[in-house]
Design an enzyme around this catalytic site. Structure first.
Site, PDB file in Angstrom:
ATOM      1  N   CYS A   1      24.437  -5.129 -13.718  1.00  0.00           N
ATOM      2  CA  CYS A   1      24.369  -3.740 -13.253  1.00  0.00           C
ATOM      3  C   CYS A   1      25.648  -2.980 -13.577  1.00  0.00           C
ATOM      4  O   CYS A   1      25.686  -1.755 -13.416  1.00  0.00           O
ATOM      5  CB  CYS A   1      24.179  -3.659 -11.738  1.00  0.00           C
ATOM      6  SG  CYS A   1      22.691  -4.438 -11.114  1.00  0.00           S
TER       7      CYS A   1
ATOM      8  N   HIS B   1      22.203  -0.547  -5.863  1.00  0.00           N
ATOM      9  CA  HIS B   1      20.970  -0.804  -6.608  1.00  0.00           C
ATOM     10  C   HIS B   1      20.045  -1.614  -5.724  1.00  0.00           C
ATOM     11  O   HIS B   1      20.431  -2.667  -5.214  1.00  0.00           O
ATOM     12  CB  HIS B   1      21.289  -1.570  -7.894  1.00  0.00           C
ATOM     13  CG  HIS B   1      20.071  -1.993  -8.654  1.00  0.00           C
ATOM     14  ND1 HIS B   1      18.995  -1.161  -8.842  1.00  0.00           N
ATOM     15  CD2 HIS B   1      19.762  -3.166  -9.265  1.00  0.00           C
ATOM     16  CE1 HIS B   1      18.072  -1.801  -9.539  1.00  0.00           C
ATOM     17  NE2 HIS B   1      18.503  -3.027  -9.800  1.00  0.00           N
TER      18      HIS B   1
ATOM     19  N   HIS C   1      16.105  -3.289  -4.946  1.00  0.00           N
ATOM     20  CA  HIS C   1      14.800  -3.739  -5.430  1.00  0.00           C
ATOM     21  C   HIS C   1      13.758  -3.518  -4.337  1.00  0.00           C
ATOM     22  O   HIS C   1      12.818  -4.292  -4.193  1.00  0.00           O
ATOM     23  CB  HIS C   1      14.850  -5.211  -5.826  1.00  0.00           C
ATOM     24  CG  HIS C   1      15.498  -5.462  -7.148  1.00  0.00           C
ATOM     25  ND1 HIS C   1      15.569  -6.701  -7.725  1.00  0.00           N
ATOM     26  CD2 HIS C   1      16.092  -4.615  -8.031  1.00  0.00           C
ATOM     27  CE1 HIS C   1      16.193  -6.623  -8.903  1.00  0.00           C
ATOM     28  NE2 HIS C   1      16.526  -5.364  -9.098  1.00  0.00           N
TER      29      HIS C   1
ATOM     30  N   GLU D   1      11.337  16.083   6.714  1.00  0.00           N
ATOM     31  CA  GLU D   1      12.620  16.245   7.415  1.00  0.00           C
ATOM     32  C   GLU D   1      13.748  15.412   6.801  1.00  0.00           C
ATOM     33  O   GLU D   1      14.883  15.867   6.686  1.00  0.00           O
ATOM     34  CB  GLU D   1      12.435  15.880   8.897  1.00  0.00           C
ATOM     35  CG  GLU D   1      13.699  15.945   9.742  1.00  0.00           C
ATOM     36  CD  GLU D   1      14.250  17.357   9.915  1.00  0.00           C
ATOM     37  OE1 GLU D   1      13.535  18.326   9.598  1.00  0.00           O
ATOM     38  OE2 GLU D   1      15.407  17.478  10.378  1.00  0.00           O
TER      39      GLU D   1
ATOM     40  N   HIS E   1      10.569  -1.570 -10.821  1.00  0.00           N
ATOM     41  CA  HIS E   1      11.822  -2.313 -10.699  1.00  0.00           C
ATOM     42  C   HIS E   1      12.558  -1.935  -9.405  1.00  0.00           C
ATOM     43  O   HIS E   1      12.715  -2.784  -8.529  1.00  0.00           O
ATOM     44  CB  HIS E   1      12.657  -2.015 -11.961  1.00  0.00           C
ATOM     45  CG  HIS E   1      13.996  -2.663 -12.000  1.00  0.00           C
ATOM     46  ND1 HIS E   1      14.706  -2.829 -13.162  1.00  0.00           N
ATOM     47  CD2 HIS E   1      14.785  -3.166 -11.028  1.00  0.00           C
ATOM     48  CE1 HIS E   1      15.859  -3.414 -12.913  1.00  0.00           C
ATOM     49  NE2 HIS E   1      15.929  -3.639 -11.617  1.00  0.00           N
TER      50      HIS E   1
HETATM   51 ZN    ZN Z   1      17.604  -4.612 -10.807  1.00  0.00          ZN
END
Ligand code: ZN
Length: 213
Positions: free
Chosen positions: A74, A92, A94, A115, A165
């Site tokens: 990442c 990140h 999942h 809201e 993903h």
């Molecule tokens: Zn990922």
């Protein structure tokens, strides 16, 4: 709440794990403090991280301190948010909610009149919240260019969804990144459930025109 970025990353990973955002060693978080960037190694159990397990990098992405294991795939994606959007923290996820949100969206995820949109910087209840959706690739690092292009094209969004993903979410610091991540995830879940009820979250509610008079 701890304030050393290494402690924070470990604590946040444990919280995100209980939310199902970083299970199976996927996902993660990176924090930038001054000209130093901290992130977890690749493929580790995110809920068991210790401060000494974290990589330290400089602002250009050079590794300053490498513990055991490999740098996260990442990394180029986290650096997109640091460079292009001046983020202080990126996460990140999942999350299944993020994944499902990409299945009910084309190139954009859209909602309005909810809201929790107000938890995203600069967004109001009557606005339209738009998150770009990019296509997944075989390897995480290959997402870097399309993610950068989406960040440039959607300067009001603090998230980029990746089809089938998950999602990348950022903020000016970890506090804002965490709030953004929680609000976006709520909106992804709400939009998917609304769709199941036959309600389009992208459409404003029908006016109660004459009825009230
Ligand atoms: Zn990922």
């Amino acid at each position: 709440m701890a304030h050393d970025p290494r402690d924070l990353i470990c604590e946040l990973c444990r919280q995100f794990y209980t939310q199902g955002w970083v299970s199976g060693t996927g996902g993660g978080i990176s924090i930038r403090e001054g000209d130093k960037v901290y992130m977890a190694p690749s493929g580790v159990q995110k809920e068991r991280l210790k401060p000494e397990d974290l990589f330290e990098l400089d602002a250009e992405g050079n590794v300053l301190k490498a513990p055991a294991g490999n740098l996260s795939a990442c990394a180029p994606l986290f650096f997109n948010a640091f460079r292009i959007r001046e983020a202080g923290a990126v996460m990140h996820s999942h999350s299944v909610n993020a994944l499902l949100a990409t299945l009910i969206s084309g190139d954009e995820f859209r909602v309005t009149h909810l809201e929790m949109m107000k938890g995203i910087r600069g967004v109001g209840f009557h606005d339209e919240l738009v998150v770009p959706v990019i296509e997944n690739t075989a390897h995480e690092h290959e997402l870097a260019d399309s993610m950068a292009a989406a960040m440039e094209a959607y300067p009001k969004s603090f998230a980029v969804l990746v089809r089938r993903h998950g999602v990348y979410v950022w903020g000016r610091d970890w506090v804002e990144a965490k709030r953004h991540a929680e609000c976006y995830d709520y909106l992804f879940e709400a939009a998917v459930k609304m769709r199941q009820l036959g309600v389009d979250a992208a459409e404003p509610p029908a006016q109660k025109a004459e009825a009230a008079q």
